[in-house]
Design an enzyme around this catalytic site. Structure first.
Site, PDB file in Angstrom:
ATOM      1  N   ASP A 161      -0.364  -3.829   5.937  1.00  0.00           N
ATOM      2  CA  ASP A 161      -1.025  -3.646   7.271  1.00  0.00           C
ATOM      3  C   ASP A 161      -2.380  -4.012   7.131  1.00  0.00           C
ATOM      4  OD1 ASP A 161       1.399  -2.464   7.510  1.00  0.00           O
ATOM      5  OD2 ASP A 161       0.797  -0.390   7.737  1.00  0.00           O
TER       6      ASP A 161
ATOM      7  N   ASP B 299       5.829   4.205   4.962  1.00  0.00           N
ATOM      8  CA  ASP B 299       6.612   3.371   5.682  1.00  0.00           C
ATOM      9  C   ASP B 299       6.666   1.957   4.778  1.00  0.00           C
ATOM     10  OD1 ASP B 299       3.956   2.891   6.532  1.00  0.00           O
ATOM     11  OD2 ASP B 299       4.863   1.638   8.169  1.00  0.00           O
ATOM     12  N   HIS B 300       6.242   1.936   3.661  1.00  0.00           N
ATOM     13  CA  HIS B 300       5.921   0.814   2.914  1.00  0.00           C
ATOM     14  C   HIS B 300       6.837   0.831   1.589  1.00  0.00           C
ATOM     15  CE1 HIS B 300       3.754  -1.962   5.815  1.00  0.00           C
ATOM     16  NE2 HIS B 300       3.505  -0.653   6.162  1.00  0.00           N
TER      17      HIS B 300
ATOM     18  N   HIS C 200      -7.500  -1.755   5.679  1.00  0.00           N
ATOM     19  CA  HIS C 200      -6.624  -0.890   6.053  1.00  0.00           C
ATOM     20  C   HIS C 200      -7.057   0.671   5.759  1.00  0.00           C
ATOM     21  CE1 HIS C 200      -2.823   0.826   7.951  1.00  0.00           C
ATOM     22  NE2 HIS C 200      -2.297   0.842   6.960  1.00  0.00           N
TER      23      HIS C 200
ATOM     24  N   HIS D  85       0.808  -0.969  -0.213  1.00  0.00           N
ATOM     25  CA  HIS D  85       0.119   0.002  -0.128  1.00  0.00           C
ATOM     26  C   HIS D  85       0.777   1.376  -0.071  1.00  0.00           C
ATOM     27  CE1 HIS D  85       0.907  -0.719   4.362  1.00  0.00           C
ATOM     28  NE2 HIS D  85       0.099   0.509   4.490  1.00  0.00           N
TER      29      HIS D  85
HETATM   30 ZN   LIG Z   1       2.715   0.228   7.759  1.00  0.00          ZN
HETATM   31 ZN   LIG Z   2      -0.336   1.388   6.599  1.00  0.00          ZN
END
Ligand SMILES: [Zn+2]
Ligand SMILES: [Zn+2]
Length: 302
Positions: free
Chosen positions: A210, A64-65, A140, A60
């Site tokens: 997530d 942080d990804h 998410h 996604h």
């Molecule tokens: Zn994350």
């Molecule tokens: Zn996330």
């Protein structure tokens, strides 16, 4: 199947922890799963060859990804990469990456393909003779997919001494490995089962980060060899899990139990905690085969 955790902490990079990224090795493939900031450095630290990465899967578009992706794509260019690179991720990933490459005038000199995902039901996005990969739609705050990697059965194992005993020409060994019966040098038909053994059981790996606690995914991931499930929080902070659409360690363990997986690997820990030991304890109270991911950890999935 070998999993290398490059980063498994939520949100901000810190001096000793990294946001999400991992490498899954299946046969000759090195699949990069998510690409948080610092992924290149972690690849170097873990001595993973950049040139062997041809497929990148982005769950996604939270930073942080994927904030490490444009840097990695750019480095591939500086390293004079020639091979195709395939990026799988949510719709919008092509736009966000190409805009940065355009404004920095860093066009790639190698073929770069984006496979944008929009479906809310599982779909097969990669398939070859060794492995198939499908999406696991997750719940998410933004459109998110996990990924399910399934090995295909390998060649049958040749029992070399038996093959010699039955006087089978070496040229026929390949056919034997493919499960065929063959004619021996003396003209006799040799049944495949006499000279081969079953190949090892194919392995499977489900990556789920997530996501909010969602028992709806358990039927798709039933019985996988290993499940990586996010556990951003402990139960003591469960009131934060729902509004942020994350899970607790206990919830991850419930998913593992219900799906009957071989083992559970926890990760995506909130950086609010001083130690991650409690995540394991909490998950183990529900599902005993629970373990902790940590940056730099190599895990053989067998
Ligand atoms: Zn994350
Ligand atoms: Zn996330």
């Amino acid at each position: 199947m070998k999993l290398t955790i490059l980063g498994c902490y939520a949100a901000t990079p810190r001096s000793f922890t990294n946001p999400t990224s991992q490498v899954l090795e299946i046969g000759n493939h090195l699949f990069l799963i998510d690409c948080g900031e610092g992924t290149q450095v972690q690849l170097r630290r873990n001595k993973i060859k950049f040139s062997k990465i041809n497929h990148i899967f982005i769950s996604h578009l939270h930073g942080d990804h994927f904030y490490g992706l444009v840097g990695l794509i750019s480095t591939f260019m500086l390293l004079n990469r020639q091979n195709d690179l395939h990026v799988y991720g949510p719709k919008g990933i092509k736009e966000v990456i190409l805009l940065q490459l355009k404004l920095s005038k860093s066009w790639t000199n190698y073929p770069l393909y984006f496979h944008e995902l929009t479906k809310k039901t599982p779909e097969v996005i990669f398939d070859d003779e060794r492995v198939s990969i499908e999406t696991i739609p997750l719940k998410h705050r933004v459109y998110t997919n996990g990924f399910l990697f399934r090995e295909k059965p390998g060649d049958r194992k040749l029992l070399i001494n038996k093959a010699k005993e039955y006087k089978i020409d070496v040229a026929l060994y390949k056919s034997l490995k493919k499960g065929k019966d063959v004619i021996a040098e003396d003209g006799k038909l040799i049944s495949n089962a006499l000279v081969t053994a079953d190949p090892p059981e194919p392995k499977s790996y489900a990556y789920c980060s997530d996501t909010i606690y969602d028992p709806g995914i358990t039927s798709q991931i039933k019985g996988v060899t290993a499940l990586y499930h996010e556990s951003t929080f402990l139960e003591s902070e469960s009131h934060l899990a729902e509004p942020t659409q994350h899970s607790t360690a206990k919830q991850a363990a419930r998913i593992a139990l219900e799906a009957g997986v071989g083992r559970l690997i926890l990760g995506h820990y909130s950086t609010r905690y001083d130690t991650i030991d409690f995540f394991k304890k909490e998950a183990e109270s529900i599902f005993s085969a629970s373990e902790l991911a940590d940056d730099g950890l190599e895990i053989i999935l067998d």
